[in-house]
Motif scaffolding. Structure first.
Motif, PDB file in Angstrom:
ATOM      1  N   GLN A  30       0.823  -1.198   0.000  1.00 53.70           N
ATOM      2  CA  GLN A  30       0.000   0.000   0.000  1.00 53.70           C
ATOM      3  C   GLN A  30       0.863   1.256   0.000  1.00 53.70           C
ATOM      4  N   ALA A  31       1.922   1.277   0.801  1.00 55.18           N
ATOM      5  CA  ALA A  31       2.772   2.464   0.888  1.00 55.18           C
ATOM      6  C   ALA A  31       3.398   2.793  -0.462  1.00 55.18           C
ATOM      7  N   VAL A  32       3.883   1.778  -1.166  1.00 57.33           N
ATOM      8  CA  VAL A  32       4.536   2.010  -2.449  1.00 57.33           C
ATOM      9  C   VAL A  32       3.516   2.409  -3.510  1.00 57.33           C
ATOM     10  N   PHE A  33       2.354   1.770  -3.510  1.00 58.23           N
ATOM     11  CA  PHE A  33       1.303   2.149  -4.449  1.00 58.23           C
ATOM     12  C   PHE A  33       0.915   3.613  -4.233  1.00 58.23           C
ATOM     13  N   ASP A  34       0.689   3.991  -2.987  1.00 57.79           N
ATOM     14  CA  ASP A  34       0.316   5.370  -2.672  1.00 57.79           C
ATOM     15  C   ASP A  34       1.412   6.351  -3.083  1.00 57.79           C
ATOM     16  N   ALA A  35       2.670   5.977  -2.790  1.00 62.20           N
ATOM     17  CA  ALA A  35       3.794   6.848  -3.133  1.00 62.20           C
ATOM     18  C   ALA A  35       3.916   7.010  -4.641  1.00 62.20           C
ATOM     19  N   ALA A  36       3.648   5.936  -5.382  1.00 59.33           N
ATOM     20  CA  ALA A  36       3.708   5.999  -6.846  1.00 59.33           C
ATOM     21  C   ALA A  36       2.648   6.945  -7.386  1.00 59.33           C
ATOM     22  N   ALA A  85      10.745 -11.000   7.582  1.00 64.24           N
ATOM     23  CA  ALA A  85      11.081  -9.778   8.303  1.00 64.24           C
ATOM     24  C   ALA A  85      11.524  -8.654   7.381  1.00 64.24           C
ATOM     25  N   VAL A  86      12.389  -8.948   6.431  1.00 61.06           N
ATOM     26  CA  VAL A  86      12.858  -7.945   5.477  1.00 61.06           C
ATOM     27  C   VAL A  86      12.271  -8.209   4.098  1.00 61.06           C
ATOM     28  N   ASP A  87      12.345  -9.458   3.682  1.00 64.86           N
ATOM     29  CA  ASP A  87      11.946  -9.796   2.316  1.00 64.86           C
ATOM     30  C   ASP A  87      10.457  -9.621   2.064  1.00 64.86           C
ATOM     31  N   ASN A  88       9.627  -9.826   3.082  1.00 69.71           N
ATOM     32  CA  ASN A  88       8.197  -9.613   2.833  1.00 69.71           C
ATOM     33  C   ASN A  88       7.894  -8.134   2.598  1.00 69.71           C
ATOM     34  N   TYR A  89       8.623  -7.249   3.268  1.00 71.63           N
ATOM     35  CA  TYR A  89       8.520  -5.821   2.964  1.00 71.63           C
ATOM     36  C   TYR A  89       8.897  -5.566   1.502  1.00 71.63           C
ATOM     37  N   MET A  90      10.039  -6.109   1.110  1.00 71.23           N
ATOM     38  CA  MET A  90      10.548  -5.864  -0.239  1.00 71.23           C
ATOM     39  C   MET A  90       9.617  -6.477  -1.281  1.00 71.23           C
ATOM     40  N   TRP A  91       9.144  -7.684  -1.015  1.00 73.62           N
ATOM     41  CA  TRP A  91       8.219  -8.371  -1.919  1.00 73.62           C
ATOM     42  C   TRP A  91       6.957  -7.537  -2.122  1.00 73.62           C
ATOM     43  N   GLY A  92       6.404  -7.016  -1.017  1.00 72.52           N
ATOM     44  CA  GLY A  92       5.215  -6.182  -1.113  1.00 72.52           C
ATOM     45  C   GLY A  92       5.479  -4.906  -1.880  1.00 72.52           C
ATOM     46  N   ALA A  93       6.701  -4.363  -1.745  1.00 74.66           N
ATOM     47  CA  ALA A  93       7.061  -3.152  -2.484  1.00 74.66           C
ATOM     48  C   ALA A  93       7.083  -3.418  -3.985  1.00 74.66           C
ATOM     49  N   PHE A  94       7.668  -4.538  -4.381  1.00 76.75           N
ATOM     50  CA  PHE A  94       7.687  -4.897  -5.803  1.00 76.75           C
ATOM     51  C   PHE A  94       6.266  -5.092  -6.321  1.00 76.75           C
ATOM     52  N   LEU A  95       5.422  -5.722  -5.492  1.00 78.15           N
ATOM     53  CA  LEU A  95       4.028  -5.921  -5.881  1.00 78.15           C
ATOM     54  C   LEU A  95       3.320  -4.576  -5.995  1.00 78.15           C
ATOM     55  N   GLY A  96       3.630  -3.637  -5.094  1.00 77.43           N
ATOM     56  CA  GLY A  96       3.015  -2.324  -5.156  1.00 77.43           C
ATOM     57  C   GLY A  96       3.354  -1.597  -6.448  1.00 77.43           C
ATOM     58  N   VAL A  97       4.618  -1.688  -6.895  1.00 71.44           N
ATOM     59  CA  VAL A  97       5.032  -1.081  -8.159  1.00 71.44           C
ATOM     60  C   VAL A  97       4.294  -1.720  -9.325  1.00 71.44           C
ATOM     61  N   GLU A  98       4.299  -3.046  -9.354  1.00 69.77           N
ATOM     62  CA  GLU A  98       3.675  -3.749 -10.469  1.00 69.77           C
ATOM     63  C   GLU A  98       2.164  -3.570 -10.473  1.00 69.77           C
ATOM     64  N   LEU A  99       1.564  -3.548  -9.296  1.00 62.97           N
ATOM     65  CA  LEU A  99       0.120  -3.343  -9.194  1.00 62.97           C
ATOM     66  C   LEU A  99      -0.254  -1.948  -9.693  1.00 62.97           C
ATOM     67  N   PHE A 100       0.538  -0.955  -9.343  1.00 64.11           N
ATOM     68  CA  PHE A 100       0.309   0.402  -9.832  1.00 64.11           C
ATOM     69  C   PHE A 100       0.389   0.432 -11.359  1.00 64.11           C
ATOM     70  N   HIS A 103      -4.729   8.222   1.388  1.00 57.40           N
ATOM     71  CA  HIS A 103      -4.360   6.993   0.694  1.00 57.40           C
ATOM     72  C   HIS A 103      -5.213   6.794  -0.550  1.00 57.40           C
ATOM     73  N   LYS A 104      -4.581   6.293  -1.592  1.00 57.41           N
ATOM     74  CA  LYS A 104      -5.277   6.060  -2.856  1.00 57.41           C
ATOM     75  C   LYS A 104      -5.728   4.605  -2.981  1.00 57.41           C
ATOM     76  N   LEU A 105      -4.909   3.703  -2.513  1.00 56.35           N
ATOM     77  CA  LEU A 105      -5.251   2.286  -2.597  1.00 56.35           C
ATOM     78  C   LEU A 105      -6.038   1.873  -1.359  1.00 56.35           C
ATOM     79  N   PHE A 106      -7.197   1.305  -1.578  1.00 55.83           N
ATOM     80  CA  PHE A 106      -8.023   0.819  -0.480  1.00 55.83           C
ATOM     81  C   PHE A 106      -7.877  -0.696  -0.375  1.00 55.83           C
ATOM     82  N   LEU A 107      -7.766  -1.167   0.845  1.00 60.26           N
ATOM     83  CA  LEU A 107      -7.524  -2.591   1.049  1.00 60.26           C
ATOM     84  C   LEU A 107      -8.831  -3.370   1.125  1.00 60.26           C
ATOM     85  N   TYR A 108      -9.667  -3.183   0.126  1.00 58.92           N
ATOM     86  CA  TYR A 108     -10.888  -3.980   0.081  1.00 58.92           C
ATOM     87  C   TYR A 108     -11.382  -4.118  -1.350  1.00 58.92           C
ATOM     88  N   ASP A 109     -12.253  -5.063  -1.544  1.00 59.49           N
ATOM     89  CA  ASP A 109     -12.885  -5.314  -2.834  1.00 59.49           C
ATOM     90  C   ASP A 109     -13.881  -4.186  -3.102  1.00 59.49           C
TER      91      ASP A 109
END
Length: 451
Positions: free
Chosen positions: A155-161, A202-217, A389-395
């Motif tokens: 969410q943070a990366v999507f919003d930042a993008a 601990a670290v990689d799930n943050y990074m993984w979510g960041a990559f997903l945020g970029v690609e999702l955007f 926030h631009k991305l909402f965490l719901y359907d």
């Protein structure tokens, strides 16, 4: 999980004598009477590190004050580093402080966890940001707290993008061609990220979510906006998430190798992502090394990158004129809240009347509470660029049913991450991340507020 412990043990298990390296100075006992004394041992560094240790320490102190009206002035041990000798010496000092429960802040404690449980056989050992191997009978007094940090970072990366690609308006209120996040003036937004060391949960799930945020955007706006501006990934040679493939936990394009202040500068990863790749947005997942990013002065252009904070409210933690306005948002891992919750479910702690806590978590890794990983809001400090926030965490089709709707995207992303193995190449796979983003968009599992 046994494989994970083996990998982490390679950090450097060296011999330690039965004589403590602490010395002959008598330690100050932890605050409280029997059943109230909690001691925190850092994985390295200070309790006021503006990062993980500080938030865990705040959580412990909030617990002590709320339940016993105590201040944990002497209730911590600061490990010099994450070496076996340093950490185990910290456990011994905590024992001398008469701890009734031990809080270990950070996954670097996993290789030495057995030493902690040997010293604290009848007390709860709370591992924050790591998971014990519960097949080992020694760990039945361990409470493992893990976080779904991939949700917060996504969410943070999507919003930042979204914020970064928004066009700047002129004095008359008309849109110009310049994007407000384009600090180096090359007409595109480049995002870079790095971690200290690799660990899936601990670290990689943050990074993984960041990559997903970029690609999702990129996936979402490629199909919904005519004025679409994509985000480029600084870490890959093609600048595309789909081409990402991390096969080694020591990959210098993604990890600085430690969590020490100055480590990201010494490793060259800050210069690589900013000086060479001209990143406009940086997401440092390495504790104090956020300061390395803040201090870096790029060569060849005047702009200094905007930052996405990690773990806590870092815009306020680094509150000074020099950094004012550089934080867009923070991906918050609510360490304080999780620490309080774990202590409230410890078998070896008691309330003010001397009664044991109920619903004990010892020997368990409880399901992460929603606010442990999705507590991502503007705190009103005025230090963040992002306000809404631009991305909402719901359907979007279930907006009227917030609790159920909120869980749709969260559960979908968490399930996708959990399907991968502990091997880094299994989850740090750009093709897989790209596919997950495509499925989320196709299934309409997100809603975005366009404003």
């Amino acid at each position: 999980m046994k494989k994970t412990l083996g990998i982490l043990s390679s950090i450097g298990v060296i011999g330690i004598s039965t004589t403590s390296v602490i010395g002959c100075i008598a330690p100050k006992y932890a605050s409280g009477v029997e059943g109230q004394r909690v001691v925190l041992v850092t994985e390295s560094g200070k309790v006021d590190d503006h990062a993980f240790n500080e938030d865990a320490y705040k959580g412990m102190n909030t617990y002590l004050m709320y339940n016993y009206n105590l201040i944990g002035k002497n209730n911590y041990v600061e490990s010099v580093d994450a070496s076996y000798t340093s950490l185990v010496s910290g456990y011994r000092l905590a024992k001398l402080k008469k701890a009734d429960a031990l809080v270990l802040s950070g996954f670097a404690h996993i290789p030495t966890l057995s030493e902690a449980t040997k010293l604290f056989k009848n007390q709860s050992v709370i591992l924050i940001d790591g998971k014990a191997d519960y097949d080992n009978p020694e760990y039945q007094n361990v409470i493992s707290i893990v976080f779904n940090s991939q949700i917060a970072s996504k969410q943070a990366v999507f919003d930042a993008a979204y914020w970064a690609t928004t066009k700047v308006k002129d004095a008359q209120g008309n849109e110009t061609e310049k994007m407000q996040g384009d600090v180096n003036g090359d007409g595109k937004i480049t995002f870079g990220t790095f971690g200290g060391t690799s660990f899936k949960y601990a670290v990689d799930n943050y990074m993984w979510g960041a990559f997903l945020g970029v690609e999702l955007f990129n996936q979402y706006y490629a199909t919904t906006s005519e004025s679409y501006r994509k985000i480029y990934l600084a870490n890959t040679s093609t600048h595309q998430v789909g081409d990402l493939k991390i096969t080694s936990s020591s990959d210098a394009a993604y990890y600085s190798g430690n969590f020490q202040l100055g480590g990201a500068t010494k490793s060259g990863i800050v210069d690589k992502l900013i000086g060479q790749e001209k990143s406009d947005l940086i997401f440092p997942i390495a504790g104090p090394q956020i300061q390395d990013v803040l201090n870096y002065i790029p060569r060849g252009f005047n702009g200094r990158p905007y930052i996405i904070g990690v773990d806590g409210d870092q815009a306020t933690a680094y509150d000074s004129d020099a950094v004012h306005g550089r934080f867009i948002t923070s991906a918050i891992k609510n360490i304080s809240s999780a620490t309080q919750a774990a202590l409230q479910h410890s078998s070896s702690l008691k309330d003010r009347s001397g009664n044991a806590w109920t619903d004990v978590w010892d020997g368990l890794s409880p399901t992460p509470a929603l606010n442990w990983s999705v507590d991502l809001v503007d705190d009103g400090s005025g230090k963040y660029q992002l306000k809404t926030h631009k991305l909402f965490l719901y359907d979007e089709e279930k907006q009227d049913d917030a609790p159920d709707a909120t869980n749709v995207l969260i559960n979908y992303v968490n399930a996708a991450f959990e399907k991968t193995s502990m091997e880094i190449s299994s989850y740090m796979d750009g093709a897989l991340i790209q596919k997950i983003a495509e499925e989320i968009v196709a299934k309409k599992l997100i809603a975005v507020k366009l404003s």
